[in-house]
Structures are given as C-alpha cells and as structure tokens.
Design a protein around this motif. Structure first.
Motif, PDB file in Angstrom:
ATOM      1  N   LEU A 170       0.839  -1.182   0.000  1.00 44.07           N
ATOM      2  CA  LEU A 170       0.000   0.000   0.000  1.00 44.07           C
ATOM      3  C   LEU A 170       0.881   1.241   0.000  1.00 44.07           C
ATOM      4  O   LEU A 170       1.936   1.272   0.637  1.00 44.07           O
ATOM      5  N   GLY A 171       0.430   2.264  -0.695  1.00 40.03           N
ATOM      6  CA  GLY A 171       1.139   3.532  -0.726  1.00 40.03           C
ATOM      7  C   GLY A 171       0.143   4.667  -0.702  1.00 40.03           C
ATOM      8  O   GLY A 171      -1.043   4.473  -0.428  1.00 40.03           O
ATOM      9  N   VAL A 172       0.618   5.856  -0.971  1.00 36.36           N
ATOM     10  CA  VAL A 172      -0.272   7.013  -1.054  1.00 36.36           C
ATOM     11  C   VAL A 172      -1.114   6.874  -2.318  1.00 36.36           C
ATOM     12  O   VAL A 172      -0.566   6.841  -3.430  1.00 36.36           O
ATOM     13  N   PRO A 173      -2.431   6.740  -2.188  1.00 36.44           N
ATOM     14  CA  PRO A 173      -3.258   6.626  -3.394  1.00 36.44           C
ATOM     15  C   PRO A 173      -3.106   7.865  -4.276  1.00 36.44           C
ATOM     16  O   PRO A 173      -3.078   8.994  -3.771  1.00 36.44           O
ATOM     17  N   GLY A 213       5.504   4.772   1.070  1.00 41.41           N
ATOM     18  CA  GLY A 213       4.053   4.927   1.036  1.00 41.41           C
ATOM     19  C   GLY A 213       3.457   5.680   2.197  1.00 41.41           C
ATOM     20  O   GLY A 213       2.227   5.725   2.336  1.00 41.41           O
ATOM     21  N   VAL A 214       4.274   6.281   3.075  1.00 43.76           N
ATOM     22  CA  VAL A 214       3.782   7.045   4.227  1.00 43.76           C
ATOM     23  C   VAL A 214       4.211   8.498   4.075  1.00 43.76           C
ATOM     24  O   VAL A 214       5.381   8.787   3.804  1.00 43.76           O
ATOM     25  N   ILE A 252      -5.776   4.118   1.374  1.00 42.86           N
ATOM     26  CA  ILE A 252      -5.460   4.710   2.669  1.00 42.86           C
ATOM     27  C   ILE A 252      -4.309   5.691   2.505  1.00 42.86           C
ATOM     28  O   ILE A 252      -3.251   5.346   1.972  1.00 42.86           O
ATOM     29  N   LEU A 253      -4.537   6.897   2.982  1.00 40.56           N
ATOM     30  CA  LEU A 253      -3.479   7.891   3.053  1.00 40.56           C
ATOM     31  C   LEU A 253      -2.920   7.850   4.466  1.00 40.56           C
ATOM     32  O   LEU A 253      -3.591   8.238   5.432  1.00 40.56           O
ATOM     33  N   PHE A 254      -1.692   7.355   4.625  1.00 43.99           N
ATOM     34  CA  PHE A 254      -1.045   7.266   5.929  1.00 43.99           C
ATOM     35  C   PHE A 254      -0.230   8.538   6.164  1.00 43.99           C
ATOM     36  O   PHE A 254       0.612   8.906   5.328  1.00 43.99           O
ATOM     37  N   ILE A 255      -0.467   9.201   7.311  1.00 48.21           N
ATOM     38  CA  ILE A 255       0.255  10.425   7.648  1.00 48.21           C
ATOM     39  C   ILE A 255       0.866  10.273   9.036  1.00 48.21           C
ATOM     40  O   ILE A 255       0.168   9.921   9.997  1.00 48.21           O
TER      41      ILE A 255
END
Length: 408
Positions: free
Chosen positions: A124-127, A173-174, A277-280
C-alpha cells in the motif's frame, strides 16, 4: 502403621488419607486416639489409586470398594454390576479420546495455519487520488510532488513541497512530515499491548462500540469520500474492521509516531486487501490535509488519548478538516468528575487537560460546534490492569464506556 507413615510411603498428602478414611474407602482399626493402618489398608489404597487412574469418581469408588469387600468378586450379579461400571467407563473414555484426538487435529491445523509462510504483501502507498487533498499546513496551498516513485495506483516515494518552504517526504508509502513527538509521556505501542490483558467487563462494551460504528458506516453513502481516523497509537478502529466495511472511500490514518503508522501499514498489507489509505505521520494536528475535505471522522477512543497530551479538545483540533455536514462516529472512556483517577491522570500526563475523559465536556464541546449528539453508555468497568494510562484507574471507581454519533 500410623497415618503419617502410610502417607509418606505412598507419597500422598496426609489430608488425602484422612479424607479416604472419612469416606470409608479405607477402614483402619482404631488404636487409641488414632488409627492403625495394616497391609489390608495398603492394598485398599493401591486399589483406590488404580480406580482413580481409571477415571472413576470417589462416589463410584465407594460402591466398587463395597462390592470388593463383600463379594470376593465371586458372585455373578456383583461381577455383572462391576462389569457394567467398567464398560460405561470404557465407553466414556473412548468418547473422550475421540474428542481429544479431534482437538489435537484442530490444534495442529491451527499451528500449521499460524506458521505457514507469510503470503506476499499487497503493498500500500499514497493513493494517487489522495494527492489532490495534500496541502501545506502553513499556507494551505497545494503541495507539489517531486522525485515521485509510482506504481499505480500508489505513490511510494517522493518529496512534497510548498512554495512557502514547507516540505515533507513520502517514504515507503507514508507521508512523513518530520514533526516528531519527543516528550517522555508516551511511546509507540508496537506490540499493541493496549489491547491485551483487559477484563471481560471492558471487552463487551468495547465490542458494542465497534458494532455500532460498523453498522452505522455501512448505512452511509461514503463512496469517494474522505474518512479520517487519528491517534492509532491509542486504539485503531479501522485496522480490525476493514473486512466488514464497504471500502469504497478514501481513508486517512494518522498518528504522532512514524513507527506506529508504519506498523499498521505493514499489518494491513498482510490482509491482502485493495485499500485506499493515506497514511500520515505527524506529532500534531496541523496535518497536510485540505480543510473542509473530511465527510466522516472516526473518534475511536481518540478524544481521551488526545487530551492526555493536548490542551484543546480533539474535535476543536480537527474541526477545520471537516465538511460543514460532516458526521462523527465515536467511542469514549469517561470518568465522573472529582474521582481520584482523574487526579492521578493529571499527575502522569501533565501536558493535557483531560477534557476528553469527561462526558459533560464532550457534550458541551459538540454542542458548541453545532453537532447533535446521540450518546449511548455501553458499560462500566471497575477494575483494570496496572498498565499504560489504566495504571491511573483507581479500582472501584467507575470507568464508563460509551458510543456516540454526531451530525451537524
């Protein structure tokens, strides 16, 4: 011989021999104030131990010993009665063995499942669709992505820059703003210990909160909308419930610890689900996220976590990110005002104001910001383990757990 000698000879507690004597399983002769245990009692004791090994109850052993003493095992009817005892016990043990064999097979299957080679992670990464929601937290201008590493539909690396000079990195991806929490009052819960060792009285209302949130979310039209969850290092609702949700929206998951964000990202990748998912990772609430973009805020025990380290309420600090018609689904731990628990929390966490643990202040906060609140108490816990913030909970003082839904 004396009772103590018999007990020592056969490595039994003296109390056991006394109990057998009281039940009449052993019939020693009276000798003064005590008993005289002879070879007959030794033979009886060995036979009793054999019957116990054969899984007979003490009540059944009493009957068998009566037959043994009165029949010499010669009378056909007595022998038949004893044979029925043996056959019934044989049948019961056979059934138990079948159950145990099945249990062993299932245990082996579970072991094989748990030790199976880890499947390939669904990275998963930044969409890509999330890039349009990333803005500078200082001037709110759109961020420019440079040196981007793409593997559609995700961005896995790059630099986010604003003309005002603010910047952040996308690493594996974060989105990492570089803003770290460095105070000594918290640490990354990478073993997810906050979920473990709590009493059943906690898990029942905890799960009731989860069920309410899942049910309400699945009755919402969230297609293409933003759903925000913060404070993953406290509790994460989404991680345990993605499999029950429609997953047709864009999720934003944030925490003050980069380590915690990366841990949940890796765990979610192992689920093998195609998630947006946008992980911040950011230690504050000035997130690089467009104001007025969030349709649903998941406040899953996060208000209490936030109030341990911040002066404003969590709702106040996320309000700018919410749409005018945004909805909030929450779960909350509260303590009545004036409890010793609250005083101990203030001592352990001097940075915060603890308003997130007050039902009255939560109601006041939501009303102040124009929300209608549907609040439901799910249960009360009186005792918790001496760990994390629960160490401040004074046994016997009510810790209330509630779920709620809020909408303007």
């Amino acid at each position: 011989m004396k009772i103590s000698q018999l007990a020592e000879k056969y490595n039994l507690p003296k109390d056991t021999v006394q109990y057998y004597t009281k039940l009449g399983l052993l019939l020693p002769r009276q000798k003064g104030a005590g008993h005289d245990f002879t070879q007959r009692e030794e033979e009886d004791l060995l036979y009793i131990q054999q019957l116990k090994t054969m899984q007979f109850s003490l009540k059944e052993i009493q009957q068998i010993m009566q037959w043994r003493r009165t029949s010499n095992w010669n009378e056909p009817e007595t022998v038949c009665d004893y044979l029925r005892f043996l056959e019934n016990r044989e049948k019961q043990i056979s059934q138990e063995m079948e159950g145990l064999e099945q249990a062993l097979r299932l245990i082996q299957q579970e072991k094989n499942k748990m030790t199976a080679p880890v499947k390939v992670r669904a990275k998963l990464g930044v969409p890509v669709q999330a890039l349009g929601y990333l803005v500078c937290p200082q001037c709110h201008s759109p961020l420019q992505l440079t040196e981007g590493e793409f593997l559609y539909p995700y961005v896995f690396g790059g630099r986010l820059e604003c003309s005002c000079g603010w910047c952040a990195q996308i690493e594996d991806g974060v989105v990492d703003t570089g803003n770290r929490y460095t105070a000594p009052y918290d640490s990354p819960d990478l073993a997810r210990g906050l979920y473990k060792g709590l009493p059943n009285e906690f898990y029942h209302p905890f799960n009731a909160c989860c069920d309410r949130i899942v049910s309400t979310m699945n009755n919402m039209d969230l297609t293409g909308k933003l759903v925000l969850e913060t404070h993953l290092n406290g509790y994460s609702f989404l991680y345990n419930h993605f499999k029950y949700l429609k997953n047709d929206c864009l999720y934003v998951c944030c925490d003050k610890y980069t380590e915690t964000v990366r841990m949940y990202k890796e765990l979610l990748e192992l689920l093998g689900m195609n998630l947006n998912i946008l992980f911040i990772a950011d230690a504050g609430m000035d997130l690089p996220l467009m104001h007025g973009s969030v349709s649903l805020f998941l406040n899953f025990f996060a208000a209490g976590e936030h109030s341990l380290y911040a002066q404003n309420s969590l709702l106040t600090d996320v309000l700018d990110f919410l749409k005018p018609n945004a909805q909030v689904l929450g779960a909350q731990v509260t303590f009545p005002d004036g409890q010793r628990t609250v005083a101990k929390l203030h001592q352990k966490y001097p940075e915060g104001d603890l308003q997130g643990f007050s039902e009255a202040k939560l109601r006041e906060d939501y009303a102040k910001h124009g929300f209608r609140l549907d609040y439901k108490r799910e249960g009360t816990v009186l005792k918790t383990p001496d760990r994390y913030s629960f160490a401040c909970h004074v046994d016997g003082e009510p810790m209330q757990i509630a779920s709620y839904y809020a909408q303007r």
